[in-house]
Motif scaffolding. Structure first.
Motif, PDB file in Angstrom:
ATOM      1  N   CYS A  86       3.660   1.767  -1.595  1.00 48.86           N
ATOM      2  CA  CYS A  86       4.465   1.982  -2.804  1.00 48.86           C
ATOM      3  C   CYS A  86       3.945   3.201  -3.566  1.00 48.86           C
ATOM      4  O   CYS A  86       2.750   3.342  -3.814  1.00 48.86           O
ATOM      5  CB  CYS A  86       4.394   0.749  -3.692  1.00 48.86           C
ATOM      6  SG  CYS A  86       5.335   0.936  -5.208  1.00 48.86           S
ATOM      7  N   ILE A  87       4.870   4.109  -3.918  1.00 51.25           N
ATOM      8  CA  ILE A  87       4.471   5.316  -4.640  1.00 51.25           C
ATOM      9  C   ILE A  87       4.875   5.248  -6.118  1.00 51.25           C
ATOM     10  O   ILE A  87       4.758   6.222  -6.847  1.00 51.25           O
ATOM     11  CB  ILE A  87       5.056   6.585  -3.992  1.00 51.25           C
ATOM     12  CG1 ILE A  87       6.582   6.499  -3.898  1.00 51.25           C
ATOM     13  CG2 ILE A  87       4.437   6.804  -2.624  1.00 51.25           C
ATOM     14  CD1 ILE A  87       7.238   7.780  -3.428  1.00 51.25           C
ATOM     15  N   GLY A  88       5.378   4.107  -6.526  1.00 52.45           N
ATOM     16  CA  GLY A  88       5.677   3.913  -7.944  1.00 52.45           C
ATOM     17  C   GLY A  88       6.878   4.678  -8.457  1.00 52.45           C
ATOM     18  O   GLY A  88       7.012   4.893  -9.657  1.00 52.45           O
ATOM     19  N   PHE A 147      -3.601   0.953 -13.943  1.00 51.28           N
ATOM     20  CA  PHE A 147      -3.416   2.401 -14.132  1.00 51.28           C
ATOM     21  C   PHE A 147      -4.729   3.101 -14.459  1.00 51.28           C
ATOM     22  O   PHE A 147      -4.945   4.246 -14.078  1.00 51.28           O
ATOM     23  CB  PHE A 147      -2.389   2.654 -15.237  1.00 51.28           C
ATOM     24  CG  PHE A 147      -2.061   4.105 -15.414  1.00 51.28           C
ATOM     25  CD1 PHE A 147      -1.139   4.717 -14.568  1.00 51.28           C
ATOM     26  CD2 PHE A 147      -2.673   4.863 -16.390  1.00 51.28           C
ATOM     27  CE1 PHE A 147      -0.844   6.062 -14.707  1.00 51.28           C
ATOM     28  CE2 PHE A 147      -2.385   6.213 -16.537  1.00 51.28           C
ATOM     29  CZ  PHE A 147      -1.465   6.811 -15.690  1.00 51.28           C
ATOM     30  N   GLU A 174       0.822  -1.202   0.000  1.00 49.98           N
ATOM     31  CA  GLU A 174       0.000   0.000   0.000  1.00 49.98           C
ATOM     32  C   GLU A 174       0.865   1.265   0.000  1.00 49.98           C
ATOM     33  O   GLU A 174       0.459   2.314  -0.490  1.00 49.98           O
ATOM     34  CB  GLU A 174      -0.902  -0.010   1.239  1.00 49.98           C
ATOM     35  CG  GLU A 174      -2.021   1.001   1.163  1.00 49.98           C
ATOM     36  CD  GLU A 174      -2.812   1.093   2.461  1.00 49.98           C
ATOM     37  OE1 GLU A 174      -2.515   0.340   3.407  1.00 49.98           O
ATOM     38  OE2 GLU A 174      -3.718   1.934   2.516  1.00 49.98           O
ATOM     39  N   GLU A 213      -7.540   2.609 -13.191  1.00 48.23           N
ATOM     40  CA  GLU A 213      -8.357   2.803 -11.994  1.00 48.23           C
ATOM     41  C   GLU A 213      -7.697   3.705 -10.969  1.00 48.23           C
ATOM     42  O   GLU A 213      -8.339   4.567 -10.396  1.00 48.23           O
ATOM     43  CB  GLU A 213      -8.654   1.439 -11.344  1.00 48.23           C
ATOM     44  CG  GLU A 213      -9.627   0.588 -12.123  1.00 48.23           C
ATOM     45  CD  GLU A 213     -11.013   1.209 -12.223  1.00 48.23           C
ATOM     46  OE1 GLU A 213     -11.443   1.882 -11.273  1.00 48.23           O
ATOM     47  OE2 GLU A 213     -11.658   1.031 -13.283  1.00 48.23           O
ATOM     48  N   SER A 214      -6.433   3.478 -10.695  1.00 48.72           N
ATOM     49  CA  SER A 214      -5.788   4.257  -9.636  1.00 48.72           C
ATOM     50  C   SER A 214      -4.284   4.260  -9.834  1.00 48.72           C
ATOM     51  O   SER A 214      -3.761   3.603 -10.719  1.00 48.72           O
ATOM     52  CB  SER A 214      -6.150   3.688  -8.257  1.00 48.72           C
ATOM     53  OG  SER A 214      -5.074   3.005  -7.692  1.00 48.72           O
ATOM     54  N   ARG A 215      -3.612   5.011  -8.982  1.00 45.06           N
ATOM     55  CA  ARG A 215      -2.153   5.080  -9.066  1.00 45.06           C
ATOM     56  C   ARG A 215      -1.468   4.022  -8.214  1.00 45.06           C
ATOM     57  O   ARG A 215      -0.290   4.127  -7.929  1.00 45.06           O
ATOM     58  CB  ARG A 215      -1.680   6.455  -8.596  1.00 45.06           C
ATOM     59  CG  ARG A 215      -2.173   7.575  -9.431  1.00 45.06           C
ATOM     60  CD  ARG A 215      -1.645   7.404 -10.851  1.00 45.06           C
ATOM     61  NE  ARG A 215      -2.403   8.223 -11.764  1.00 45.06           N
ATOM     62  CZ  ARG A 215      -2.271   9.536 -11.844  1.00 45.06           C
ATOM     63  NH1 ARG A 215      -1.415  10.163 -11.102  1.00 45.06           N
ATOM     64  NH2 ARG A 215      -3.008  10.214 -12.674  1.00 45.06           N
ATOM     65  N   GLN A 216      -2.218   3.035  -7.768  1.00 44.24           N
ATOM     66  CA  GLN A 216      -1.610   2.035  -6.899  1.00 44.24           C
ATOM     67  C   GLN A 216      -0.572   1.208  -7.661  1.00 44.24           C
ATOM     68  O   GLN A 216      -0.885   0.609  -8.687  1.00 44.24           O
ATOM     69  CB  GLN A 216      -2.678   1.110  -6.323  1.00 44.24           C
ATOM     70  CG  GLN A 216      -2.118   0.033  -5.402  1.00 44.24           C
ATOM     71  CD  GLN A 216      -1.526   0.608  -4.134  1.00 44.24           C
ATOM     72  OE1 GLN A 216      -2.240   1.155  -3.311  1.00 44.24           O
ATOM     73  NE2 GLN A 216      -0.211   0.507  -3.970  1.00 44.24           N
ATOM     74  N   THR A 217       0.628   1.194  -7.140  1.00 41.78           N
ATOM     75  CA  THR A 217       1.703   0.383  -7.720  1.00 41.78           C
ATOM     76  C   THR A 217       2.175  -0.604  -6.660  1.00 41.78           C
ATOM     77  O   THR A 217       1.818  -0.474  -5.505  1.00 41.78           O
ATOM     78  CB  THR A 217       2.878   1.277  -8.115  1.00 41.78           C
ATOM     79  OG1 THR A 217       3.143   2.166  -7.038  1.00 41.78           O
ATOM     80  CG2 THR A 217       2.591   2.070  -9.370  1.00 41.78           C
TER      81      THR A 217
END
Lengths: 707, 180
Positions: free
Chosen positions: B12-14, B41, B10, B43-47
């Motif tokens: 991780c900022i990519g 990508f 959770e 849906e969200s910026r979650q990496t």
């Protein structure tokens, strides 16, 4: 083990035959601590080791920081002076280059007066060099026209802080306290991508239960982890802040004792914000009433809270208003001057803080002195050894210098460590300005887009080839160490300024043999000013892991927390902002129905002069793109990866579409790190803030067509 | 090695600092051995960071016909030994996480070795050292246990159901993984 700052229990991998040199990253205001690995045999920089003992970043680095060393011995470095002959650059000796500069400068000044020359500085340099830029312009060239790229980056924060708090220091508290705060209010900051190493402090606090509110039109990696994401329309920050102030007052979250004792204008503010009900604010900003109320409750109930902001709120034609209003939120809650709470702005450039304090600004002298104040002029003249009458008057701001070129008032320019051909708004106007100049000099260590316009390019040393101090985003003064000698024939910026000063017959004012001599003069020049560095010695910086200004004497401990007892205003009280909301310079119309906003990606820094030359970073993000919501794309029948043409009232450009739901469906986002036809600043609006003279990069009206 | 790797996706900022840092690790020849991916990508910026799981019973080693993939006493799964590797690429097909890669120019496989030159001296691997958000951490076993407990508690407070499932059967004790 490293030879400096060695602390027990901190281990670093030490490769054989290499020396670890302790310094700081060259990029953003976090100024992450790092060790540079130097091969002792070849004298080349070969890598980087984290610096686990630096209290602000604890060894953390972003991809730019990890690869920053690769610029030092990069093959594209300029290693000799270059002179343009028949439109092409030809290598030259320093003598030839300096002869040409001397001849042209003198000719122009004798024909058009001293003010015909100008200096455009930058703040990715040490304090010493930033200080010298102001002195070089005013003493060596005798011109009033000097300004710097901080005008594109920091000046609205400076203006807002000056107005409300009386002194402009980017942070009123040390960031090592951030982990103890209870609530973050982050406005217009994509911390995760623009200041990645600050995120660890947010997470530490979150792990202890802290809440987080993020104001941003995009769901950035920062907004993604927020408890409330206020997804406002770009350019409506002052409405949103007024709405928050309204709610804080209405819900009884005001620290009345603090406000009565330490703030001016509370009654006026109360009256002004009665208009900004959640319904009205929601209508202006596009943020739902529930979200506004939830944010106000979280912020109002937090015992310790911080309000932090960055370019998103500052790069607007009302950036100063935005900063003043957001700062007022912290004041109403009585948070400034206390532990783990306060206000802060994220400085974008490495020395965004120090660089704006020491006289590179059109209207400023070292130590935050003002050029229109006779007392201040008298003091600085005495330090510089000139007569007060010789001090030029105030000039104009960075973007306005290009208007002066158009008017024919400026005919020569020396650009130092800056790339306005990419970073200024409405770049076509900037390019036309450069072409119109009679004579242009650029000092840089790569041939930047700006340097391509120059008549003479002087090879400057890189960050690892010089020493000095910088001031990080907290206001902590730190040491930058020299790792190796400059490549080829390149010279440090201070040597370049000294050489030109000698040619202009002002050598006696620039007698420096080394950086410590400049630092001593710089300390003296800042003495007694608001940004007082006098008590900060290099020894102290090493022993104390940096020293916070103001620090007026060597026995003064420095000032990690500002405004504990009083503010720097005439009556010692902070000025709450009583400000109406204004529309941005451009709002969507039938012809230009959408809003364009710009920003950074994590892989690039500013105009990309350095990061676009690093293989790893280019592999991750080789080209700019237009980010938009799938709903918006479907209106235009666009699919992911298609090309579009964006047009504003200034220019147009083609970009590839990248679809994501993490952006408002009436906005388009484009990163700004590329030059020429890839520069989104061709499109941005040069509408200036009336106080800070900062352009409105963050919002302009745009139309979209399929390419 | 007294410490373990701990991942918290959770966070991780990519930024891919871990990838950049991996290239800097001695002997990695400027090739990263960990990866950062977007969940979705659109849906969200979650990496999330994708590291070698250093499996207890690693598929890459199991399918290697020449026994080129060695496992250290601490349980770190190393890159294939150059003199033993026959270049068959079975390891790249076998790994369910897509970690081993094949260098066609050099004709050899490369994979994360948990910066063994650093971790054997208890110095943090480069990826965990630089990770700005502490999504990748190199910490004591006890600290990892406490973090996992706290996570479960926080999930209960926030109304999330802890879903531990059986992933711990595959991941050794020195590798604490957390994912929402």
């Amino acid at each position: 083990m490293n030879q400096f700052f060695a602390k027990e229990g901190v281990k670093n991998l030490h490769h054989e035959g290499e020396k670890l040199i302790t310094t700081h990253c060259c990029y953003c205001g976090m100024q992450c601590g790092m060790h540079i690995r130097l091969n002792e045999k070849t004298g080349k920089v070969v890598g980087v080791e984290p610096r686990y003992d630096w209290p602000v970043t604890l060894g953390k680095m972003c991809p730019k920081g990890v690869t920053a060393y690769q610029t030092v011995d990069h093959e594209e470095r300029i290693t000799t002076p270059l002179i343009k002959k028949n439109g092409k650059f030809v290598a030259a000796t320093w003598e030839e280059a300096l002869d040409l500069i001397e001849k042209n400068y003198k000719q122009l000044q004798s024909k058009y007066g001293k003010d015909t020359l100008s200096v455009f500085g930058g703040v990715s340099m040490t304090n010493e060099k930033c200080y010298l830029v102001g002195k070089y312009a005013r003493v060596a060239l005798g011109t009033r026209y000097v300004d710097y790229n901080g005008r594109f980056c920091m000046s609205s924060a400076a203006g807002g802080f000056m107005k409300t708090l009386g002194t402009d220091r980017g942070s009123t508290f040390p960031w090592t306290e951030l982990e103890h705060t209870d609530c973050f209010f982050l406005a217009g900051s994509n911390t995760a991508e623009c200041h990645p190493t600050a995120i660890q402090w947010i997470w530490r606090a979150k792990d202890k239960g802290a809440k987080m509110i993020v104001v941003d039109p995009r769901e950035t990696p920062t907004a993604r982890i927020a408890d409330v994401h206020l997804d406002l329309k770009s350019g409506t920050d002052s409405a949103l802040a007024n709405g928050m102030l309204h709610l804080l007052i209405r819900e009884g979250y005001v620290d009345e004792e603090y406000v009565n004792e330490r703030c001016n204008n509370f009654e006026d503010l109360k009256e002004k914000v009665t208009l900004f009900t959640p319904e009205y604010t929601s209508k202006l900003t596009g943020v739902s009433i529930e979200k506004l109320e939830k944010a106000a409750h979280i912020f109002g109930q937090a015992k310790k809270s911080v309000v932090m902001f960055a370019r998103g709120v500052e790069q607007q034609s009302k950036g100063v208003d935005n900063v003043s209003l957001y700062t007022s939120m912290a004041l109403l809650r009585g948070q400034i001057g206390k532990f783990a709470s306060g206000v802060a702005t994220f400085t974008g450039q490495g020395n965004g803080q120090g660089g704006r304090e020491h006289g590179q600004k059109a209207d400023a002298l070292p130590g935050y002195r003002k050029i229109d104040n006779p007392e201040h002029v008298k003091y600085i003249s005495s330090v510089w050894g000139i007569e007060p009458e010789e001090m030029p008057k105030a000039g104009v701001s960075a973007y306005e210098m290009f208007d002066e070129i158009e008017n024919g008032n400026i005919r020569g320019m020396h650009v130092i460590c800056s790339n306005p051909a990419v970073s200024a708004p409405n770049t076509e106007h900037i390019w036309a300005g450069f072409k119109k100049l009679d004579f242009m000099v650029v000092s840089d260590f790569f041939l930047s887009e700006t340097a391509e316009f120059a008549d003479v390019v002087l090879p400057a040393a890189s960050w690892a080839e010089d020493e000095g101090t910088t001031t990080n985003t907290e206001g902590r003064v730190i040491r930058i160490r020299k790792v190796k000698d400059p490549v080829g024939e390149s010279k440090t910026d201070w040597e370049i300024m000294k050489l030109i000063a000698e040619r202009m017959g002002k050598g006696k004012y620039f007698p420096y043999e080394n950086v410590p001599q400049i630092y001593e003069e710089f300390r003296l020049a800042s003495k007694g000013g608001k940004a007082d560095y006098y008590g900060i010695t290099w020894d102290r910086i090493e022993k104390e892991d940096g020293v916070f200004w103001p620090c007026p004497s060597e026995d003064h401990p420095g000032t990690p927390t500002m405004f504990k007892e009083k503010f720097d205003t005439p009556n010692g009280k902070a000025n709450l902002a009583v400000i109406d909301w204004r529309q941005p310079g451009e709002i969507p119309t039938v012809d230009y129905p959408l809003t364009l906003t710009t920003g950074r990606v994590v892989f690039h820094y500013l105009s990309g002069t350095q990061t676009r030359r690093i293989k790893f970073l280019m592999e991750q993000c080789p080209l700019p793109y237009a980010e938009m919501h799938p709903e918006l794309a479907s209106q235009y029948n666009l699919a992911n990866g298609e090309n579009i043409k964006l047009t504003t009232r200034r220019s147009s450009m083609e970009l590839e579409v990248r679809l994501t739901k993490a952006i408002r469906n009436d906005h388009i986002f484009v990163p700004y790190h590329w030059g020429k036809e890839l520069s989104v600043n061709q499109l941005t609006n040069p509408c200036l803030d009336p106080i800070s003279r900062m352009p409105e990069y963050k919002v302009c009206a745009v139309k979209l067509q399929k390419a | 090695m007294n410490k373990i790797m701990y991942l918290e996706f959770e966070r991780c900022i990519g930024c891919k600092a871990c990838q950049a840092a991996c290239r800097e690790c001695g002997g990695h020849d400027a090739k990263e051995r960990n990866y950062v991916e977007y969940v979705d990508f659109m849906e969200s910026r979650q990496t999330f960071p994708m590291l070698c799981m250093q499996c207890k019973d690693p598929a890459c080693a199991r399918v290697c016909p020449s026994n080129a993939i060695q496992i250290t006493a601490e349980g770190v799964v190393l890159s294939a030994m150059e003199d033993k590797c026959i270049g068959c690429r079975n390891c790249t097909f076998g790994c369910p996480f897509g970690i081993p890669k094949f260098d066609f120019e050099e004709n050899k496989m490369y994979k994360c070795d948990m910066c063994y030159d650093r971790t054997k001296h208890d110095i943090s691997p480069m990826c965990a050292s630089v990770c700005p958000s502490d999504a990748i951490r190199f910490i004591d076993f006890d600290e990892m246990q406490a973090l996992r407990r706290r996570r479960t508690q926080m999930n209960l407070i926030e109304g999330k159901k802890p879903t531990e499932q059986d992933k711990w059967q595959y991941v050794p004790e020195f590798f604490g993984v957390y994912s929402d």
